[in-house]
Design a protein around this motif. Structure first.
Motif, short mmCIF file in Angstrom:
data_model
loop_
_atom_site.label_atom_id
_atom_site.label_comp_id
_atom_site.label_asym_id
_atom_site.label_seq_id
_atom_site.Cartn_x
_atom_site.Cartn_y
_atom_site.Cartn_z
N THR A 179 0.83 -1.20 0.00
CA THR A 179 0.00 0.00 0.00
C THR A 179 0.87 1.26 0.00
N THR A 180 0.22 2.37 -0.25
CA THR A 180 0.93 3.66 -0.25
C THR A 180 1.56 3.92 1.11
N GLU A 221 2.52 1.75 3.35
CA GLU A 221 3.67 0.86 3.54
C GLU A 221 4.88 1.36 2.74
N LYS A 222 4.62 1.85 1.51
CA LYS A 222 5.71 2.38 0.69
C LYS A 222 6.33 3.62 1.34
N GLN A 245 -3.03 7.71 6.91
CA GLN A 245 -3.63 6.67 7.74
C GLN A 245 -4.80 7.23 8.55
N ASP A 257 -7.74 7.81 6.16
CA ASP A 257 -8.38 6.53 5.82
C ASP A 257 -9.24 6.04 6.97
#
Length: 62
Positions: free
Chosen positions: A2-3, A5-6, A48, A51
């Protein structure tokens, strides 16, 4: 991946580079890498939170 995580992986990489620059006595480069790592981590945290706000509506709302 995911973004978020990246972004967190990028922040870890930048922090590692900062550590490396510190040990090579390149303080200015280390400082810039630390600032970049903090900015990237802050962006990941912001995404985060956003979201979470949209994924979980408040309890009791219709």
């Amino acid at each position: 991946m995911t973004t978020i995580e990246k972004l967190r992986a990028l922040a870890r990489e930048l922090a590692g580079e900062a550590w490396d620059y510190d040990h090579r006595h390149l303080c200015a480069q280390a400082y810039v890498r630390r600032l970049a790592a903090q900015a990237v981590m802050k962006q990941a945290d912001s995404i985060q939170r956003e979201d979470a706000m949209f994924a979980d509506p408040p309890v009791g709302s219709s």
